[in-house]
Design an enzyme around this catalytic site. Structure first.
Site, short mmCIF file in Angstrom:
data_model
loop_
_atom_site.label_atom_id
_atom_site.label_comp_id
_atom_site.label_asym_id
_atom_site.label_seq_id
_atom_site.Cartn_x
_atom_site.Cartn_y
_atom_site.Cartn_z
N ALA A 1130 0.15 4.69 1.66
CA ALA A 1130 0.97 3.75 2.43
C ALA A 1130 2.39 4.26 2.61
CB ALA A 1130 0.98 2.38 1.74
N PHE A 1131 2.86 5.09 1.68
CA PHE A 1131 4.24 5.59 1.76
C PHE A 1131 4.28 7.06 2.16
CE2 PHE A 1131 4.25 2.16 -1.36
CZ PHE A 1131 5.22 1.34 -0.85
N GLU A 1201 -2.98 6.94 -13.19
CA GLU A 1201 -4.14 7.63 -13.73
C GLU A 1201 -5.04 8.07 -12.58
OE1 GLU A 1201 -7.15 5.32 -15.70
OE2 GLU A 1201 -6.13 3.47 -15.15
N LEU A 1202 -5.62 9.21 -12.73
CA LEU A 1202 -6.42 9.82 -11.66
C LEU A 1202 -7.76 9.10 -11.56
CD1 LEU A 1202 -6.63 12.03 -9.52
CD2 LEU A 1202 -7.65 13.50 -11.29
N ASP A 1253 -4.57 -9.63 -1.82
CA ASP A 1253 -5.30 -8.66 -0.99
C ASP A 1253 -6.42 -8.03 -1.80
OD1 ASP A 1253 -5.97 -7.27 1.22
OD2 ASP A 1253 -4.34 -5.82 1.13
N ASP A 1274 -4.27 -1.10 -5.85
CA ASP A 1274 -3.23 -1.20 -4.82
C ASP A 1274 -2.66 -2.61 -4.82
OD1 ASP A 1274 -2.09 -1.71 -2.05
OD2 ASP A 1274 -2.50 0.44 -1.96
#
Length: 1621
Positions: A1130-1131, A1201-1202, A1253, A1274
């Site tokens: 988003a950024f 964290e991945l 959301d 998110d």
């Protein structure tokens, strides 16, 4: 020379005067009536400089309004109360008309040239004409009232209108309305300015008009009177007195004597055109031709005498109007012109006199300067040549210190002499601001019969009016104490607290006294039964501060009957700021009273603050008297009159003894009338008492003091035994006021801290001492230091070579064996008297405590001072070291300091220190405690304490100082002495009258001279300080202009150059940055230091607590390594990376790095930081964990964290089972994913966090294989609500419509039930394997569908229990939806249900994932690029009949076979109620699952129609698939039926007609009402936050693509006629 000679000289004299008056002076002008042209107009700047100085200012202080309102006026009456008996206020401004009319010259029918003072004074009272004054509105707006007086106003007020020409004597302006408003409701002072009119000003006109105004004696008249009284406008009326008399007071404000003259920088100016303020000797006469006096000769009189030669026209041109001062004498005498009193503040003050020089041989002129109270001196006159025989004599006056007058003497030569004077002026006599006139406010009281009294005669216990209305009832209503006859009690007088046996003042009737008309009760004190010496004090109420320069008086009657061996004093105590000053205003001392009531009037001068009165009576044994007071009153002049005169000569200095500051609680004896002359003391004489060279614990001997004082003025006797051993005894040489300064001795130093010692305390007090009083003075001696020492062992400890004490401290944490090393306490200094053999302390200056062996360098012990003698003077507490000695305590410890009554010897060292190594640190004489390892206590009134345990770091405390209540503390107690103590006694010099309270006495003149602060000098009054005048250098104007111009040009050039350089540099940087950002690879290594700031919403918190930037864990940039890119967020870009150096984790940690581009908006930075704050506050296994942030460098990072499994939506779409691609997913795997997300939502719900959301795209998986865990990852939609800017958002807001409940997008309400609805949609996404909710519906259609009650059908092969969870989450009322604990419980039941977990997943026959994902991505700038929307295209007619109609779409009605699981879902949906019309044709219709075998023709076709065209918004958008299909021929009438069914249902489907492409997709009432006629009105509401766009659809852009009108696939849906509800 006879009279003919005088007539012979008069014509040239007048001719010359005519010329000189227009050329040599600026105060003469031609008469408009005589015909000469007007003089040039006065420059505007010149007028502005003079206008303020030409005005007459009347300033009534605000205190007058306050006092008049409080003393005279009752409370404001309500409108309902009658007017009778009330008070009214009136005001006017009056001027005499004679000087004003003289200025206008001769007028028809009016003659002022004969010297008449007023027209027809014999006709009766002086007539006046009243003009309208200013308004209250103007006064309130401008804070002052300006009245301009010109020729027209003078004619109107003094002559009247043309139809009635009648001269009057007084011109008045009516100010009643203004004064009444100000006295009742106004604020601040009242300022009225009378000034010349500025209209059509000519040279000298305003100056002449100003002089005429001053000569007319302007006066401001005020009056406060009761209704029915005579007023200023009707003084002749004398009504009958009513039953209740009201005030009738009149005030007149005018310029006061002796400062009557005009104050300006031009001084006094007199041209003899009208009466001036000059005085004449012999007196001035205007009638006849006296040969012995000065005389005015007007120009009109000279014209009638016809003394000039030549034609008539020349006379009128050469003789302007005006007058001359002439003197014709033959006697040998002096004739004098005397100026009024003047002041000069300029060295350039000059006298200028215009005389005729041809007459000089017949006499001479001499000028004298006559200062006030000084001898006069002659002013040297220097002639200046003029025109036509006139000359100007000028002489320098300078700047005299005192007010002065100037005398011009004309000394005749003995023969017949003639003197002519045309102009007399004192110029340039002031610099800077004009001091202004001294206005006097004179008050008067009017009786009912018209008798006028001075205000001071009212309320003085003496009847002056015929009916006595000036006393009695009116005066009794004044505040307490103003008018007191003690008939109703004490009138506010109170007595000091006394012991029971002390006499008290009483209010009673005194019998057997010669009253002389005095009757009633009085304030009495009897001393008959008192044998010992006593005193009594009674105090009045507090009075406000009088007006400045008011004639304030105190009136009282007093009586002494019997024998009084003492005195009675009346003391005035003034409440100065921060202190009180008292002075005796009346005193009487007598042996035997007269037994008569005596009346006394006392002037109260120089009272500037609130004050009260004290009657102090002292008597000795044998007194048998009665003291009485009665009829005590304060004159009203104190508060309602201003005399305008200085009460004190400018060069006089107040007597210090009259300003002596006294304690109001002290019953002190007055020394004003002690017999014998008051000694004049030498200010340099003082008496300094020292230790006479003694030191240690014992005081000095007589021999030591004899040697010490042998060359001084001191002579003492030293006590040799008992408690007075070592005490110095001194006799007071004279009765006076003395300042006694006592200094205590300092304490001894410690062994390790030899830099500083504890200082002794200084106390300074003021005492009244009588001659022969005996003072006992004990001077404290310093405590002994621990180092240096002669003992070698001790010396090694002092220099640090021996550390035995430190070793013992280290081992035992205390000192016992090696005790010692602390300093002894300092002795106190005592000054006391003996009363009946008992010591009475006056001043005790405490000694400093001894420093400990290891004392800290920085220690602070505040000074302590006691003034209550009832507090016990105890010794300090002793431990290993001795405490300090006090005033009158006992102790048996050898190392403790002794009290004064025990001899005040210093204490010895502690026994262990003496025993171990002989380390002796004794306390000083004066009660100093002996030292040990800790310090000894200091002596004092209360001794200082020593440490209870022998702490080598604990200093001894200082003693407590003392000052007797008999004295006054002049300075606070201060620690100043570094050695032995001292006592300094000297005569007290009071400096309270000085501005800085500091002064000294001149040894020669014995005058008190005040000091001033740095940068100021003493003013002429000898009291105040003014800034020293510094001459400012005046640079040439050309140089200033050139410098300013050059600087301005240089500044402009530099500014322009700087702007160009900055602009070019910024432009280059911007170009480089744009190229760098547009490059394919971003240089991540470019880091710069930066900071970020945000503000969070205080109404929300994370997990029950607030959050701040400091809570984020900052990871150094050097520990972060980026490996590869994962995609675009988003950024900015999202990278996979490693973080090393984490605590408790030596191996590198795999992380996902979200980045924020360097070039971004402030809003993006705030959103980025808010997301980091939100994620960092959660700690749950089903919420993505925040590893840290890196915000100190650019680009900024968030480390998460991945999640190797990617987002849930992509995972579900990629793992759908297909015919040629089986999947490893099972129904249980989907349930586990749903359970994980429900666990995370439950955590958010418990912490009162609203996500807003919950969708598959916002959920991430740890891995794609078995053991995967789903986490919420998110929080983009939650950022705004948790930032303070959430409430400031306006315009368009992005909302996920398909995941939102009705109350969210209809009313903007977000609660945890909002997330419950979204979770139901998420379940639909999971079990549909990643399909977009509400297939084939745009956001607008979803709004209409949901608000009308429609819900989605279950996905294909969805188990019934799971679908029931969805429908429960989609309840219309939020309170009917379950919370996440119930949802989690039901999901757990599903995981244990074999029928649910054994359900097979549906096989996907739709397009492959790669084709579905070929959708346009969201651009970085949504407004910079139009959205890629597919416009509907009409299908070709030949393609309409190519493809057969699918069976699944031909009968969607009740006869259609439902998919598996649809029955349960339908049942659940039907249970909620009947389906509204319009929802039936689109409710529970799932296009994605109604085509199990899509025909291959859908993927064939030319151009872009052989592939599906989709519009997908990756965040909030919706899927829309435009799939071209071959149309089949529908049965006849099918299409019309479908269209009719759609129209009947109130909804037009995609095939019903194309929408307008430019319509904005906004929720507007008109849109809903047009398409949903049957929907209730409560559902049609505006959003509270303005316009809202759904799915990034901006206003003015086309909607999501819709099918073409000829699309058979979509038309087939409309062919089926649905049954009605």
């Amino acid at each position: 020379m006879g009279a003919a000679g005088f007539l012979w000289l008069l014509p040239p004299l007048l001719l010359a005067a005519a010329s000189y008056s227009g050329a040599a002076t600026d105060q003469r002008a031609g008469s408009p009536a005589s015909g000469p042209p007007l003089q040039p107009r006065e420059p505007l700047s010149y007028s502005r400089l003079q206008r303020k100085s030409l005005a007459v200012d009347f300033v009534v202080p605000s205190l007058f309004r306050v006092y008049a309102r409080d003393l005279l006026l009752p409370q404001p009456r309500s409108p309902s109360e009658p007017e009778a008996g009330g008070l009214e206020a009136r005001g006017s401004l009056a001027l005499d008309c004679e000087p004003l009319l003289r200025l206008l010259g001769p007028l028809p029918g009016i003659s002022w040239a004969d010297g008449a003072s007023s027209p027809s004074p014999e006709a009766g009272p002086t007539l006046s004409r009243v003009l309208k004054g200013g308004s209250v509105r103007k006064l309130r707006r401008a804070k002052q009232l300006v009245l301009e007086l010109g020729e027209e106003t003078i004619l109107e007020g003094c002559i009247g209108p043309p139809e009635e020409v009648a001269a009057v004597g007084i011109l008045q302006f009516n100010l009643s309305e203004l004064f009444s408003w100000w006295i009742l409701h106004g604020e601040g002072r009242l300022r009225i300015r009378l000034m010349p009119e500025k209209k059509a000003s000519e040279v000298g006109r305003e100056g002449r008009l100003s002089s005429a105004i001053r000569a007319s004696q302007p006066r401001l008249l005020f009056q406060i009177f009761g209704t029915g009284h005579s007023s200023m406008e009707s003084p002749s009326e004398t009504p009958s007195p009513p039953g209740t008399f009201m005030w009738n007071l009149t005030w007149t404000m005018k310029d006061s004597f002796p400062f009557l003259s005009h104050r300006s920088r031009y001084g006094l100016e007199c041209s003899f055109d009208f009466p001036c303020e000059l005085e004449y000797s012999p007196p001035l006469h205007n009638h006849g031709n006296q040969s012995w006096s000065w005389r005015h000769v007007p120009s009109e009189e000279a014209s009638r005498m016809n003394l000039l030669d030549g034609p008539e026209a020349e006379h009128s041109q050469e003789m302007p109007r005006g007058s001359f001062l002439l003197l014709n004498t033959s006697a040998d005498s002096k004739h004098t012109i005397l100026s009024p009193w003047m002041r000069s503040s300029s060295d350039h003050c000059t006298l200028a006199v215009s005389v005729h020089r041809h007459l000089q041989p017949s006499g001479r002129y001499v000028a004298q300067l006559l200062p006030h109270n000084e001898a006069g001196r002659e002013i040297l006159l220097v002639p200046t040549p003029g025109k036509h025989g006139w000359t100007v004599l000028q002489g320098r006056v300078g700047r005299p210190a005192n007010p002065f007058r100037v005398a011009l003497e004309y000394i005749s030569s003995g023969n017949r002499s003639l003197s002519a004077v045309d102009f007399f002026a004192l110029k340039n006599c002031s610099e800077g601001t004009s001091p202004g006139s001294k206005m006097a406010l004179q008050s008067s009281f009017t009786c009912w019969n018209g008798t006028v009294l001075q205000l001071g005669q009212a309320c003085d216990f003496h009847q002056d009016c015929a009916q006595g209305e000036d006393e009695g009832q009116l005066c009794s209503k004044l505040p307490a104490g103003f008018y007191c006859n003690f008939e109703n009690g004490f009138c506010g007088w109170t007595q000091s607290p006394l012991s029971p046996h002390m006499p008290r003042w009483q209010v009673r009737t005194l019998r057997d006294a010669h009253s002389q008309g005095h009757q009633g009760r009085a304030l009495l004190l009897s001393t008959t039964d008192i044998l010992a010496s006593e005193g009594a004090t009674v105090t009045s109420a507090t009075f406000p501060a009088p007006m400045k320069n008011s004639p304030c008086e105190l009136r009282m009657s007093w009586l002494i009957r019997g024998v009084l061996r003492g005195n009675v004093s009346l003391v005035l105590v003034e409440n100065k700021t921060g202190k009180e000053q008292s002075r005796t205003v009346w005193h009487v001392a007598t042996d035997e009273g007269l037994s008569l009531w005596q009346h006394t009037v006392l002037s109260l001068l120089d009272v500037t603050d609130r004050f009260w009165l004290q009657i102090v009576t002292w008597w000795g044994p044998g007194s048998r008297a009665t003291v009485g007071f009665d009829n005590i009153s304060i004159s009203l002049d104190c508060y309602l009159t201003i005399s305008g005169e200085e009460k004190m000569s400018l060069n006089s200095v107040p007597k210090s003894r009259n300003l002596f500051e006294k304690n109001p609680n002290k019953e002190s004896k007055s020394w004003a009338n002690i017999s014998g002359p008051t000694p004049i003391f030498d200010p340099t004489v003082h008496w300094l008492f020292t230790t006479c060279g003694a030191s240690g614990p014992h005081g000095p001997t007589q021999a030591q003091c004899n040697n010490a004082y042998q060359n001084s003025n001191l002579s003492v006797v030293v006590g040799s035994e008992g408690p007075l051993k070592g005490v110095q005894i001194w006799k007071v040489p004279a009765t006076d006021t003395y300042s006694i300064s006592g200094y205590g001795a300092a304490g001894g130093k410690g062994g390790k801290n030899t830099m500083m010692r504890s200082h002794g305390v200084s106390v300074l007090g003021i005492f009244n001492l009588e001659k022969g009083d005996t003072l006992y003075i004990l001077v404290g001696q310093q405590g002994e230091d621990a180092c240096p020492r002669a003992n070698q062992l001790i010396q090694k400890v002092c220099v640090g070579e021996n550390n035995v004490i430190e070793e013992e401290i280290r081992v035992n944490r205390s000192v016992h064996e090696w005790a010692g090393g602390g300093g002894g306490g300092g002795g106190a200094t005592y000054v006391f008297k003996m009363k009946d053999g008992v010591p009475v302390p006056l001043i005790i200056a405490a000694g400093g405590g001894g420093r400990a062996y290891g004392a800290k360098t920085e220690t602070f012990h505040p000074e302590r001072l006691e003034s209550n003698s009832s507090v016990l003077g105890l010794n300090g507490n002793s431990g290993a070291a001795g405490g300090g000695g006090g005033w009158n305590d006992n102790t048996s410890l050898l190392w403790a300091g002794k009290s004064l009554l025990e001899g005040a010897a210093g204490g010895h060292s502690c026994p262990q220190a003496m025993k171990k190594w002989g380390w002796e640190t004794r306390g000083g004489f004066g009660g100093g405690g002996g030292g040990c390892s800790s310090g000894g206590g200091g002596g004092g009134y209360i001794g200082g304490n020593a440490a209870s345990n022998n702490d080598p770091e604990m200093d001894g405390e200082d003693g407590v100082s003392f000052i007797s209540p008999l004295g006054i503390l002049y300075t606070p107690a201060l620690k100043v002495m570094e050695g032995h103590g001292e006592v300094n006694i000297k005569h007290y010099l009071n400096c309270s009258h000085c501005e800085v309270d500091e002064c000294h006495m001149d040894p020669e003149s014995h005058k008190v001279i005040c000091f001033c602060d740095h940068g100021t000098v003493l003013a002429d009054d000898g009291v105040s300080c003014i800034v020293s005048p510094t001459p400012e250098p005046h640079l040439p104007l050309s140089l200033i202009l050139s410098v300013v111009t050059s600087a301005l040009v240089a500044a402009l050039v530099l500014a322009f150059s700087g702007i160009m350089i900055v602009y070019r540099r910024k432009h280059q940087e911007l170009q480089a940055m744009q190229m760098e950002l547009q490059s394919p690879e971003y240089k991540l290594s470019k880091l710069r230091t930066s900071t970020i700031m945000t503000d969070y919403n205080p109404n929300y918190c994370f997990a029950g607590k607030t959050s701040s930037i400091s809570d984020l864990k900052e990871v150094p940039r050097k520990n972060i390594t980026l490996i590869r890119g994962l995609g675009h967020g988003a950024f900015g870009e999202v990278y996979e990376g490693q973080v090393s150096g984490m605590p408790n984790d030596p191996s590198p940690l795999q992380v996902a790095v979200k980045t924020l581009p360097e070039v971004c908006s402030e809003q993006d930075e705030l959103d980025f930081l808010m997301e980091a704050l939100i994620i960092s506050k959660f700690n749950h296994q089903n919420i993505v964990r925040c590893i840290g942030v890196s915000l100190q460098a650019l680009p900024r990072f968030i480390l998460l964290e991945l999640m190797a499994g990617g987002d849930l939506k992509s995972f579900l779409r990629e793992t759908r089972p297909r015919p040629n691609q089986p999947t490893s997913l099972a129904m249980l795997d989907l349930l586990h994913v749903a359970r994980d997300i429900a666990c995370g939502c439950q955590y958010l719900e418990e912490n009162h966090f609203i996500h807003r959301d919950i969708a598959a795209r916002n959920c991430l998986l740890t891995c794609p294989g078995a053991g995967r865990i789903a986490k919420i990852g998110d929080f983009g939609m939650a950022r705004d609500i948790y930032r303070a800017s959430y409430y400031r958002k306006g315009g368009c807001a992005m909302l996920p419509v398909k995941w939102m409940p009705p109350e969210a997008f209809m009313e903007g309400i977000f609660t945890s039930k909002t997330d419950t609805w979204s979770f139901g949609v998420l379940l639909w996404e999971i079990f549909s394997l990643g399909y977009m909710p509400y297939p084939s519906k745009s956001n607008q259609e979803v709004l209409e569908f949901v608000t009308s009650g429609g819900r989605m059908d279950p996905p294909k092969n969805c188990p019934g229990p799971v679908y029931r969870i969805m429908t429960q989450c989609w309840q219309h009322q939020p309170e009917d939806r379950p919370n996440f604990a119930i949802i989690l419980e039901r999901i757990e039941y599903c995981t244990q249900d074999p029928d649910v977990i054994n359900t097979a997943l549906p096989i996907e026959y739709g397009p492959v994932v790669e084709e579905e994902e070929k959708v346009p991505m969201r651009p970085k700038d949504p407004e910079g690029m139009p959205p890629l929307l597919v416009s509907p295209q009409p299908a070709k007619h030949e393609e309409a009949s190519a493809a057969p109609q699918p069976a699944a779409l031909t009968a969607p009605g009740p006869s259609v076979k439902k998919p598996p699981g649809a029955g349960a879902g339908a049942g659940a949906g039907a249970g909620a109620g009947p389906v509204p019309r319009g929802a039936a044709d689109r409710g529970h219709v799932n296009m994605a699952f109604s085509q199990p075998n899509p025909p291959p023709e859908l993927h064939k076709g030319p151009g872009s129609r052989n592939k599906p065209t989709s519009l997908w918004n990756p965040t909030y958008g919706s899927w829309f698939t435009e799939k071209p299909a071959k149309k089949t021929h529908p049965p006849p009438g099918a299409e019309p039926q479908a269209r009719a069914g759609a129209a009947e249902g109130g909804w037009t489907g995609p095939g019903a007609g194309p929408r307008r492409a430019e319509a904005a997709l906004l929720l507007e009432p008109s849109a809903l009402s047009a398409t949903m006629k049957e929907v209730p009105l409560f559902r049609l509401r505006h959003f509270p936050c303005g316009n809202v766009n759904y799915g990034y659809q901006q206003q003015g852009l086309p909607l999501e693509a819709t099918a073409a009108p000829g699309d058979t696939m979509l038309k087939s849906k409309n062919k089926v006629t649905q049954p009605g509800p």
